[in-house]
Motif scaffolding. Structure first.
Motif, short mmCIF file in Angstrom:
data_model
loop_
_atom_site.label_atom_id
_atom_site.label_comp_id
_atom_site.label_asym_id
_atom_site.label_seq_id
_atom_site.Cartn_x
_atom_site.Cartn_y
_atom_site.Cartn_z
N VAL A 194 0.85 -1.20 0.00
CA VAL A 194 0.00 0.00 0.00
C VAL A 194 0.88 1.25 0.00
O VAL A 194 0.65 2.19 -0.76
N ALA A 195 1.90 1.24 0.84
CA ALA A 195 2.80 2.39 0.92
C ALA A 195 3.55 2.59 -0.39
O ALA A 195 3.78 3.72 -0.83
N GLY A 196 3.93 1.49 -1.03
CA GLY A 196 4.65 1.58 -2.29
C GLY A 196 3.81 2.19 -3.39
O GLY A 196 4.28 3.05 -4.15
N LEU A 197 2.53 1.79 -3.47
CA LEU A 197 1.65 2.35 -4.48
C LEU A 197 1.34 3.81 -4.17
O LEU A 197 1.26 4.65 -5.09
N ALA A 198 1.21 4.14 -2.89
CA ALA A 198 0.99 5.54 -2.52
C ALA A 198 2.18 6.40 -2.91
O ALA A 198 2.02 7.51 -3.44
#
Length: 300
Positions: free
Chosen positions: A54-58
């Motif tokens: 999730v953090a990577g896509l954000a």
């Protein structure tokens, strides 16, 4: 152990990735701008997004984890993990050659699909091209003492095309495809010179390094890229965007991305030729005449 996918995209006759793209397009009007970036990233690169947290896509989309989660729920998933499982299953489909071409497609269908992709890429690029930025970039190139163009791989072909066009209207332009020579040349640039970086991803280190060098030397810098959020832009005084084309393993240098770049290069060149017409027209005629003797006459 088998994986149960929560939702399949589209009917069995429709390529799953095409159905995902269609669903994202349908939802786009109801999404905020930040959520649109997340949705488009998922549809544009399902394989890459399946590998991201999730953090990577954000981080990739310049949004927050909360925005990613809200977007995932609007796409019909209870959790980000559910979406990732669906994307893994989608991109693992063995019959897929590209986003919408499969191994048993007739050659006529392949031609039609590729032509449609090209048309869509050109239309998208033309619609999104910032004419104010184009004007500022062409003004800088028109007045430049010297122009460096940086590109590697498929983008190097586009860079060479731009450099030879500018050379034919009397400007001093060089396309550098060797990263070491590109940096060596960039060190020599000064205020009044122009450096142009061409990179579809906006994250090609061999292109960013010479542009950064030119930027630090005081040259005017221009980036031509398919990503509006990318590392190359921090060293660009002006940037011209191409269509955000999805590339595949079969077509890592997809025709559509290169076609979009060539359109932007042509727009830049024509704008420069207009500004420098008094000198450009005689230079074009001279180069044409210089090569006339190399043309084989048509048989009568």
């Amino acid at each position: 152990m088998s994986i149960t996918v929560k939702e399949s995209f589209g009917a069995a006759s429709e390529p799953a990735s095409a159905a995902l793209t269609r669903k994202v397009r349908a939802l786009t009007p109801s999404l905020t701008r930040s959520m649109q970036r997340v949705a488009k990233a998922i549809a544009g690169d399902p394989t890459g997004c399946a590998a991201l947290t999730v953090a990577g896509l954000a981080g990739l989309t310049g949004t927050s984890k909360a925005t990613v989660v809200r977007t995932v729920r609007l796409l019909g998933y209870a959790s980000y993990q559910d979406l990732r499982l669906a994307l893994v299953a989608l991109t693992a489909h063995p019959a897929a050659i590209t986003a919408d071409i499969v191994v048993n497609d007739p050659i006529g269908d392949v031609v039609a699909k590729l032509a449609r992709d090209e048309q869509q890429a050109l239309a998208s690029t033309a619609a999104d091209l910032d004419t104010a930025e184009l004007g500022a970039a062409s003004a800088a190139v028109s007045a430049a003492r010297r122009i460096d163009v940086y590109g590697v791989g498929a983008s190097s072909l586009v860079g060479q095309d731009l450099a030879q066009k500018l050379m034919r209207i009397g400007l001093t332009a060089h396309a550098h495809t060797d990263p070491h020579l590109a940096v060596t040349s960039a060190v020599q640039l000064r205020s009044g010179d122009v450096a142009i970086a061409i990179t579809h991803s906006g994250a090609t280190g061999d292109v960013i390094e010479p542009l950064r060098t030119a930027f630090n030397q005081g040259a005017t810098t221009i980036a031509i890229t398919g990503r509006q959020i990318s590392p190359v832009l921090q060293y660009a005084d002006h940037f011209l965007t191409t269509a955000p084309i999805r590339e595949s393993k079969l077509r890592p240098a997809a025709m559509s991305s290169r076609t979009s770049q060539l359109l932007v290069v042509d727009c830049l060149f024509v704008s420069v030729a207009q500004r420098t017409n008094e000198a450009a027209a005689p230079a074009l005629n001279a180069s044409y005449e210089a090569l006339a003797h190399r043309r084989i006459p048509h048989p009568r």
